[in-house]
Write an enzyme that holds these catalytic residues in place. Sequence first.
Site, PDB file in Angstrom:
ATOM      1  N   LYS A 151       0.840  -1.358  -0.333  1.00  0.00           N
ATOM      2  CA  LYS A 151      -0.461   0.272   0.273  1.00  0.00           C
ATOM      3  C   LYS A 151       0.861   0.481  -0.002  1.00  0.00           C
ATOM      4  O   LYS A 151       0.402   2.125  -0.922  1.00  0.00           O
ATOM      5  CB  LYS A 151      -1.310  -0.286   1.132  1.00  0.00           C
ATOM      6  CG  LYS A 151      -2.149  -1.189   0.614  1.00  0.00           C
ATOM      7  CD  LYS A 151      -2.821  -0.917   2.398  1.00  0.00           C
ATOM      8  CE  LYS A 151      -3.673  -2.185   2.622  1.00  0.00           C
ATOM      9  NZ  LYS A 151      -4.477  -2.441   3.218  1.00  0.00           N
TER      10      LYS A 151
ATOM     11  N   GLN B 223      -3.985  -1.285   9.565  1.00  0.00           N
ATOM     12  CA  GLN B 223      -4.189  -2.985   9.237  1.00  0.00           C
ATOM     13  C   GLN B 223      -4.454  -4.070  10.708  1.00  0.00           C
ATOM     14  O   GLN B 223      -4.478  -3.957  11.505  1.00  0.00           O
ATOM     15  CB  GLN B 223      -2.518  -2.968   9.128  1.00  0.00           C
ATOM     16  CG  GLN B 223      -2.648  -4.613   7.682  1.00  0.00           C
ATOM     17  CD  GLN B 223      -2.983  -3.963   6.770  1.00  0.00           C
ATOM     18  OE1 GLN B 223      -3.526  -2.991   6.221  1.00  0.00           O
ATOM     19  NE2 GLN B 223      -4.218  -5.563   5.943  1.00  0.00           N
TER      20      GLN B 223
ATOM     21  N   ASP C 152     -10.789   2.957   4.258  1.00  0.00           N
ATOM     22  CA  ASP C 152     -11.437   1.540   4.703  1.00  0.00           C
ATOM     23  C   ASP C 152     -12.746   1.220   4.807  1.00  0.00           C
ATOM     24  O   ASP C 152     -13.295   0.192   4.187  1.00  0.00           O
ATOM     25  CB  ASP C 152     -10.728   0.755   5.943  1.00  0.00           C
ATOM     26  CG  ASP C 152      -9.647  -0.055   5.346  1.00  0.00           C
ATOM     27  OD1 ASP C 152      -9.146  -0.333   4.660  1.00  0.00           O
ATOM     28  OD2 ASP C 152      -8.589  -0.167   6.600  1.00  0.00           O
TER      29      ASP C 152
HETATM   30  N1  GUN Z   1      -6.984  -6.196   6.809  1.00  0.00           N
HETATM   31  C1  GUN Z   1      -7.324  -7.235   5.989  1.00  0.00           C
HETATM   32  N2  GUN Z   1      -7.739  -6.249   4.881  1.00  0.00           N
HETATM   33  C2  GUN Z   1      -7.284  -5.213   5.230  1.00  0.00           C
HETATM   34  C3  GUN Z   1      -8.232  -4.095   4.384  1.00  0.00           C
HETATM   35  O1  GUN Z   1      -8.698  -3.640   3.662  1.00  0.00           O
HETATM   36  N3  GUN Z   1      -8.327  -3.081   5.151  1.00  0.00           N
HETATM   37  C4  GUN Z   1      -7.018  -3.072   6.546  1.00  0.00           C
HETATM   38  N4  GUN Z   1      -7.058  -1.773   7.124  1.00  0.00           N
HETATM   39  N5  GUN Z   1      -6.932  -3.485   6.815  1.00  0.00           N
HETATM   40  C5  GUN Z   1      -6.780  -4.967   6.209  1.00  0.00           C
END
Ligand code: GUN
Length: 289
Positions: A53, A97, A120
């Site tokens: 990311k 995350q 998110d």
């Molecule tokens: N863990 C697995 N997928 C995601 C996501 O799309 N965003 C976040 N913040 N954590 C995750």
Amino acid sequence: MSAVLMDGKVLGKKIRESVKTRSASLREKGIIPCLAVVLAGEDPASMSYVNSKEKALTEAGMDSRDIRLPYGIEEADLLSIIADLNKDDKIHGILVQLPLPDHINEEKITSAIDPGKDVDCFHPVSVGNMVLGRQAFLPCTPHGILVLLGEYNVPVCGSHVVVAGRSNIVGKPLMNLLIRKEYNATVTLCHTGTKDLARFLQQADIIIAAAGKPGLITPAMVREGAAVIDVGINRVQDSASKKGYILCGDVDPAVAEKAAFFSPVPGGVGPMTIAMLLQNVAESAEKRL
Ligand code: GUN
């Protein structure tokens, strides 16, 4: 029949290019789009996602505020970091995350993020607004799946979509987006309590596999001509591979011989999630104009 492979890598790159243009235009106006990326602990899969990311943000001309915390961080300290990020005008989005360390209450943390920075779409207010069709950032993976289906002209309106998996990140929000008038799908949501999964899958025009179970969906469960989107990301031990594991989805790739469209793992939905995240950060930064 051999399925058309749905390439999220190529489409994701195209979208990231357009985000780069938006980002350059924001920079000209003195706004540097910035996402705070918070990772607690050193889970290898999470570290790898977070690194991807951040690399994508940099390539799109955006900043990332990289906040790496020890596994043992206290919940109160994490809440205080989030409170500071909420107040910080330079930050346009906050991504914590998941999963978080076991001693931290995930609900408390996601509920502490300002919904205006919740790229998110994990905060209950964001989720509520999304379900009601009001203003909210769209959840990245579900949105990425819809954009991928659109790119390949897979008919969604009037189709029967069977989703396997009821997670808060994929299954639940995806179901809610698919029933919006603009998508007009009929959705069946299957989960671990579903008896005879194959019976439902065989009736699907579109199958979306997000259960986190390698090999869950076999060719026998798929109708000839269906579209199959694999969202599973499973690390399966494999001593023959350099890393000691291979990444595989929830779908046996042999379904490609029966399906009309197939989005594989890797290279399908994963890159779309990142592209949608960048779009949300750009959208959030543009609101400052
Ligand atoms: N863990 C697995 N997928 C995601 C996501 O799309 N965003 C976040 N913040 N954590 C995750």
